[in-house]
Design a protein around this motif. Sequence first.
Motif, PDB file in Angstrom:
ATOM      1  N   LEU A 170       7.128   5.554   6.693  1.00 37.31           N
ATOM      2  CA  LEU A 170       5.960   6.344   7.094  1.00 37.31           C
ATOM      3  C   LEU A 170       5.960   6.531   8.603  1.00 37.31           C
ATOM      4  N   SER A 171       5.333   7.595   9.063  1.00 40.68           N
ATOM      5  CA  SER A 171       5.265   7.877  10.495  1.00 40.68           C
ATOM      6  C   SER A 171       4.454   6.808  11.231  1.00 40.68           C
ATOM      7  N   ASN A 172       4.809   6.566  12.476  1.00 36.11           N
ATOM      8  CA  ASN A 172       4.038   5.677  13.350  1.00 36.11           C
ATOM      9  C   ASN A 172       2.990   6.438  14.153  1.00 36.11           C
ATOM     10  N   ASP A 173       2.853   7.724  13.892  1.00 36.03           N
ATOM     11  CA  ASP A 173       1.896   8.569  14.613  1.00 36.03           C
ATOM     12  C   ASP A 173       0.729   8.926  13.688  1.00 36.03           C
ATOM     13  N   PRO A 174      -0.519   8.585  13.992  1.00 36.35           N
ATOM     14  CA  PRO A 174      -0.968   7.861  15.185  1.00 36.35           C
ATOM     15  C   PRO A 174      -0.726   6.356  15.102  1.00 36.35           C
ATOM     16  N   SER A 175      -0.640   5.837  13.835  1.00 35.57           N
ATOM     17  CA  SER A 175      -0.301   4.427  13.641  1.00 35.57           C
ATOM     18  C   SER A 175       0.122   4.248  12.186  1.00 35.57           C
ATOM     19  N   PRO A 176       1.014   3.283  11.920  1.00 36.69           N
ATOM     20  CA  PRO A 176       1.443   3.064  10.537  1.00 36.69           C
ATOM     21  C   PRO A 176       0.295   2.653   9.617  1.00 36.69           C
ATOM     22  N   GLY A 177      -0.623   1.830  10.121  1.00 36.96           N
ATOM     23  CA  GLY A 177      -1.761   1.395   9.312  1.00 36.96           C
ATOM     24  C   GLY A 177      -2.649   2.559   8.899  1.00 36.96           C
ATOM     25  N   TYR A 178      -2.841   3.511   9.810  1.00 40.49           N
ATOM     26  CA  TYR A 178      -3.654   4.695   9.498  1.00 40.49           C
ATOM     27  C   TYR A 178      -2.991   5.525   8.402  1.00 40.49           C
ATOM     28  N   ASN A 179      -1.675   5.665   8.481  1.00 41.88           N
ATOM     29  CA  ASN A 179      -0.962   6.466   7.487  1.00 41.88           C
ATOM     30  C   ASN A 179      -0.927   5.783   6.125  1.00 41.88           C
ATOM     31  N   ILE A 180      -0.872   4.446   6.103  1.00 45.53           N
ATOM     32  CA  ILE A 180      -1.019   3.720   4.838  1.00 45.53           C
ATOM     33  C   ILE A 180      -2.408   3.971   4.256  1.00 45.53           C
ATOM     34  N   GLU A 181      -3.428   3.921   5.114  1.00 42.86           N
ATOM     35  CA  GLU A 181      -4.808   4.134   4.654  1.00 42.86           C
ATOM     36  C   GLU A 181      -4.967   5.511   4.004  1.00 42.86           C
ATOM     37  N   GLN A 182      -4.410   6.534   4.634  1.00 49.17           N
ATOM     38  CA  GLN A 182      -4.538   7.891   4.085  1.00 49.17           C
ATOM     39  C   GLN A 182      -3.787   8.016   2.761  1.00 49.17           C
ATOM     40  N   MET A 183      -2.581   7.434   2.692  1.00 49.12           N
ATOM     41  CA  MET A 183      -1.796   7.512   1.465  1.00 49.12           C
ATOM     42  C   MET A 183      -2.470   6.730   0.336  1.00 49.12           C
ATOM     43  N   ALA A 184      -3.086   5.595   0.680  1.00 46.97           N
ATOM     44  CA  ALA A 184      -3.739   4.751  -0.335  1.00 46.97           C
ATOM     45  C   ALA A 184      -4.875   5.477  -1.046  1.00 46.97           C
ATOM     46  N   LYS A 185      -5.481   6.441  -0.365  1.00 44.67           N
ATOM     47  CA  LYS A 185      -6.590   7.201  -0.974  1.00 44.67           C
ATOM     48  C   LYS A 185      -6.126   7.987  -2.200  1.00 44.67           C
ATOM     49  N   LYS A 186      -4.817   8.291  -2.267  1.00 48.18           N
ATOM     50  CA  LYS A 186      -4.272   9.056  -3.398  1.00 48.18           C
ATOM     51  C   LYS A 186      -3.722   8.139  -4.495  1.00 48.18           C
ATOM     52  N   GLY A 187      -3.694   6.829  -4.232  1.00 41.89           N
ATOM     53  CA  GLY A 187      -3.146   5.883  -5.202  1.00 41.89           C
ATOM     54  C   GLY A 187      -4.086   5.657  -6.379  1.00 41.89           C
ATOM     55  N   LYS A 188      -3.506   5.562  -7.586  1.00 40.64           N
ATOM     56  CA  LYS A 188      -4.330   5.391  -8.791  1.00 40.64           C
ATOM     57  C   LYS A 188      -3.918   4.167  -9.611  1.00 40.64           C
TER      58      LYS A 188
END
Length: 335
Positions: A170-188
């Motif tokens: 995953l991208s480090n921009d703006p931060s890896p944790g933020y990108n995990i958070e956004q991706m997790a919203k689509k997880g089922k």
Amino acid sequence: MVMVIGLEGSANKIGVGIIQDGKVLSNPRRTYITPPGQGFIPHDTAKHHQAHVLEVLQEALAEAGADPQDVDAIAFTKGPGMAAPLISVAVVARTISQLWNKPLIAVNHCIGHIEMGRLVTGAENPTVLYVSGGNTQIIAYLERKYRIFGETIDLAVGNCLDRFARILMLSNDPSPGYNIEQMAKKGKKYLPLPYCVKGMDVSFSGILSYLEERANKLLKTQQYTKADLCFSLQETVFAMLVETTERAMAHCGSQEVLICGGVGCNIRLQEMMGKMCEERGAKLYATDESFCIDNGAMIAQAGYLMYNSGLTTPLSDTWVTQRFRTDDVPVTWRE
């Protein structure tokens, strides 16, 4: 009217903030971002800070409408953090202290987060969950010390999330944790993961190892998507943090929780903690990324409180340390 300037550079952000009597006058920062799949190396991070610190300093002064003669003291992060970035910022703090003839204040990074959280949320005496890339602690104040009730015994939760983001590229921009958070919203689909709470302490290395061994196979066989794995990781590690925070609240008889540190701006963590607080009739205090993520104003605020209580740091004691316990600091500014 006391004005304190704060310099923060313990990890991949260089920030300069100016506080005057509890008011944030300016708080610019720059972030060192590496390519996907890579962390940030101390030496390269220090070079980034050296390249940007003076422009950030000038920006902070301009935004605050302040001149060096207006500043009463200069605060900087003594630790904990990465050695090379800490040193690069401490050198700047020492230099401007001597150029401007202003006292220095060496600040504990963790206490900077706590005091900034208390300032911007208005929390009086909360149980604190401090979660970031380098730290995971459950803290409460008692008798002139911030006492650690529980902490990670290995990885910080932010480091666990960052390293999993590298596995998924995953991208480090703006931060890896933020990108995990956004991706997790689509997880089922939830993947059961090791849940490791040991008394008041937590452990994240086993969860990370479990995912490191299985993630690629689970993705290739299409049993789980990247979003499912991000969702599963967040749900598990945040549940561990909520459980231990609730236990500390019960022990202290506390009705307030303050979340601070970079991971603290995660909306899912705030939701889970908020639900626990609601069930206990307690109140949750949390802030957005402008104050959760490392910034200069939090160092300035802690420095302001220390300065007002009569604390400054002699030049000979302005060395930095990678290990600086939250409970090592005498909290002279609180009753």
